[in-house]
Design a protein around this motif. Structure first.
Motif, PDB file in Angstrom:
ATOM      1  N   ASP A  69      -6.466   4.340  -6.455  1.00  0.00           N
ATOM      2  CA  ASP A  69      -5.444   4.656  -5.460  1.00  0.00           C
ATOM      3  C   ASP A  69      -4.849   3.341  -4.964  1.00  0.00           C
ATOM      4  OD1 ASP A  69      -6.440   3.752  -2.716  1.00  0.00           O
ATOM      5  OD2 ASP A  69      -8.149   4.981  -3.364  1.00  0.00           O
ATOM      6  N   PHE A  70      -3.726   3.447  -4.319  1.00  0.00           N
ATOM      7  CA  PHE A  70      -2.965   2.263  -3.925  1.00  0.00           C
ATOM      8  C   PHE A  70      -2.973   2.058  -2.411  1.00  0.00           C
ATOM      9  CE2 PHE A  70      -1.661   3.200  -8.151  1.00  0.00           C
ATOM     10  CZ  PHE A  70      -1.271   1.992  -8.717  1.00  0.00           C
ATOM     11  N   SER A  71      -3.977   2.613  -1.755  1.00  0.00           N
ATOM     12  CA  SER A  71      -4.005   2.542  -0.294  1.00  0.00           C
ATOM     13  C   SER A  71      -4.260   1.141   0.236  1.00  0.00           C
ATOM     14  CB  SER A  71      -5.069   3.504   0.260  1.00  0.00           C
ATOM     15  OG  SER A  71      -6.344   3.178  -0.248  1.00  0.00           O
ATOM     16  N   LYS A  72      -4.854   0.275  -0.597  1.00  0.00           N
ATOM     17  CA  LYS A  72      -5.129  -1.095  -0.153  1.00  0.00           C
ATOM     18  C   LYS A  72      -4.559  -2.130  -1.124  1.00  0.00           C
ATOM     19  CE  LYS A  72      -9.325   0.180   2.373  1.00  0.00           C
ATOM     20  NZ  LYS A  72     -10.774  -0.065   2.582  1.00  0.00           N
ATOM     21  N   ARG A  85      -2.049   7.821  -6.065  1.00  0.00           N
ATOM     22  CA  ARG A  85      -3.078   7.401  -7.007  1.00  0.00           C
ATOM     23  C   ARG A  85      -2.637   7.746  -8.422  1.00  0.00           C
ATOM     24  NH1 ARG A  85      -6.323  11.519  -9.080  1.00  0.00           N
ATOM     25  NH2 ARG A  85      -6.031  13.556  -8.080  1.00  0.00           N
ATOM     26  N   TYR A  87       3.240  10.012  -9.427  1.00  0.00           N
ATOM     27  CA  TYR A  87       1.836   9.791  -9.101  1.00  0.00           C
ATOM     28  C   TYR A  87       1.229  11.047  -8.471  1.00  0.00           C
ATOM     29  CZ  TYR A  87       2.332   4.725  -9.828  1.00  0.00           C
ATOM     30  OH  TYR A  87       2.535   3.482 -10.371  1.00  0.00           O
ATOM     31  N   ASN A 132       2.280  -4.741  -9.425  1.00  0.00           N
ATOM     32  CA  ASN A 132       1.344  -3.858  -8.737  1.00  0.00           C
ATOM     33  C   ASN A 132       0.156  -3.531  -9.638  1.00  0.00           C
ATOM     34  OD1 ASN A 132       1.678  -0.983 -10.057  1.00  0.00           O
ATOM     35  ND2 ASN A 132       3.731  -1.853  -9.906  1.00  0.00           N
ATOM     36  N   HIS A 157      -0.124  12.647  -5.422  1.00  0.00           N
ATOM     37  CA  HIS A 157       0.204  12.372  -4.028  1.00  0.00           C
ATOM     38  C   HIS A 157      -0.325  13.526  -3.185  1.00  0.00           C
ATOM     39  CE1 HIS A 157       2.444  11.560  -0.392  1.00  0.00           C
ATOM     40  NE2 HIS A 157       2.950  10.462  -0.915  1.00  0.00           N
ATOM     41  N   SER A 180       0.823  -1.204   0.000  1.00  0.00           N
ATOM     42  CA  SER A 180       0.000   0.000   0.000  1.00  0.00           C
ATOM     43  C   SER A 180       0.860   1.258   0.000  1.00  0.00           C
ATOM     44  CB  SER A 180      -0.926   0.008   1.210  1.00  0.00           C
ATOM     45  OG  SER A 180      -0.191  -0.051   2.408  1.00  0.00           O
ATOM     46  N   SER A 181       0.296   2.318  -0.576  1.00  0.00           N
ATOM     47  CA  SER A 181       0.987   3.601  -0.638  1.00  0.00           C
ATOM     48  C   SER A 181      -0.071   4.683  -0.822  1.00  0.00           C
ATOM     49  CB  SER A 181       1.968   3.609  -1.822  1.00  0.00           C
ATOM     50  OG  SER A 181       2.681   4.818  -1.876  1.00  0.00           O
ATOM     51  N   PRO A 182       0.126   5.867  -0.249  1.00  0.00           N
ATOM     52  CA  PRO A 182      -0.863   6.953  -0.353  1.00  0.00           C
ATOM     53  C   PRO A 182      -0.758   7.708  -1.673  1.00  0.00           C
ATOM     54  CG  PRO A 182       0.956   7.705   0.965  1.00  0.00           C
ATOM     55  CD  PRO A 182       1.257   6.262   0.625  1.00  0.00           C
TER      56      PRO A 182
END
Length: 388
Positions: free
Chosen positions: A23-26, A18, A154, A53, A156, A14-16
């Motif tokens: 988005d990559f939060s989950k 998109r 990205y 990913n 951010h 995960s990362s904050p």
């Protein structure tokens, strides 16, 4: 020899951040270990694999269908004439009783296992995978020097233009000559400002790519194209939905000298062939980003190379998505045009073995058995955790 165990574990990456779509939060991925009964240096030979990913882990599919098929198969049916594990025969076993078409998530599950099978096979021969591929499917001579570009840029929260410039500058400082940023997730005027900020930090011989992640319709993509085509970009990536061949054709016909890149979300050689037939792309100008880890693995990737080769696409026009060492080996072994790289994101699964540095936009592949995961210390620890 035989496969004695296959283990899978889902890991968060995960990362904050998109892109224009998600988005990559989950975000997650699946890591697998294919354990054989062959011993090298006092330890069982184990092949590792994981997905790129953007497509999430696929442990359920593997555990329900594909792993049982491998473990229940007659061991000899998975071996070639030399008595070693054959990824092609294993692929056929995994896909037994699967209908054609509908490539969705199963292509990722099979791609992960296929990666591990190739890793194991090269380790059984005690040589790098790229060397094996050059001998079996390439010219016979690998090229260990591979072009790589740095993917990032990205959207951010709170990052701003200076943050974007600082990020891309850090990649250039590490030896990359081509960097990539996201567009399509903000109004066009804002994205143009972001592009101009990124271009402002480039020096001589350095280039910028932009990636819309399939956000636009054909008409919207053409509008974006007209707004950016004079920026001297390395390429305009995934301007429309990956299966919108008509939209791809609209953009391709108007692109002029600006290369179009797409294909990371095509999961079979049939889809890739349709892109080549109906997408209007130029094999002399454009690039294809098919990612073996998402598209049934290297066995299917070889079919895609053949299908598109028949339509005029040379291996040098393939620069895979994903930023993983499997595609690096394919690039070095089969003469692809290079590979994506994530210098900072999605760690420890992205990046290169320890000691590999980027020089003038290229890395040199180390002489490590298999894919080389064990040469990256942080990734090696995670891989080893599946066996404890």
């Amino acid at each position: 020899m035989r496969i004695v165990d296959i283990r899978e574990r889902t890991f968060p990456i995960s990362s904050p951040i998109r892109n224009s779509f998600i988005d990559f939060s989950k975000m997650t991925l699946s890591l697998v270990a294919v354990v054989t009964d062959e011993i090298r240096d006092g330890k069982p030979v184990v092949g590792f694999g994981f997905n790129s990913n953007g497509r999430y882990g696929q442990g359920a599919l593997m555990k329900e269908r594909f792993v049982p098929r491998l473990l229940e198969a007659e061991p000899e049916s998975l071996l070639d004439e030399s008595g070693l594990l054959d990824p092609h025969r294993a692929w056929d076993t995994m896909m037994t009783n699967e209908k054609p078409g509908g490539h969705g998530e199963r292509s990722v599950a099979v791609g992960v296992l296929d990666m591990a099978l190739w890793d194991a096979r090269a380790k059984l021969e005690e040589r790098p995978l790229f060397d094996l591929l050059a001998e079996r499917h390439g010219t016979g001579t690998p090229d260990p020097r591979v072009f790589v570009y740095a993917a990032g840029g990205y959207y951010h929260p709170g990052k701003g233009l200076q943050g974007l410039k600082d990020e891309l500058t850090s990649y250039l400082d590490r030896g990359y000559t081509v960097v990539k940023m996201k567009i399509g997730g903000a109004p066009l005027a804002e994205d143009r400002t972001r592009i101009e900020a990124a271009l402002s930090i480039l020096g001589e011989g350095q280039r910028l790519m932009v990636d819309a992640n399939g956000r636009f319709t054909g008409e919207q993509a053409v509008e974006c194209l007209e707004a950016i085509k004079d920026y001297d970009l390395f390429w305009f990536e995934e301007p429309v939905d990956p299966l919108d061949y008509e939209g791809t054709r609209l953009v391709s016909e108007r692109a002029g000298t600006l290369p179009i890149a797409t294909g990371e979300n095509l999961f079979s050689h049939w889809d890739a062939r349709n892109l080549g037939l109906y997408g209007g792309m130029d094999p002399q100008r454009d690039f294809l980003q098919l990612d073996c880890a998402l598209s049934y693995g290297l066995v299917e990737y070889l079919r895609s190379l053949k299908a598109l080769g028949e339509l005029g696409w040379a291996p040098s026009r393939f620069i895979p998505h994903g930023g993983h060492q499997m595609s690096l080996n394919i690039a070095a072994g089969l003469g692809l045009g290079g590979n994506e790289s994530y210098p900072d994101l999605f760690q420890p699964f992205g990046g290169f073995p320890d000691g590999c540095t980027v020089e003038d936009g290229h890395i040199r592949m180390p002489q490590l058995p298999g894919i080389g995961f064990e040469g990256k210390s942080d990734l090696a620890k995670v891989c080893a955790s599946l066996l404890s």
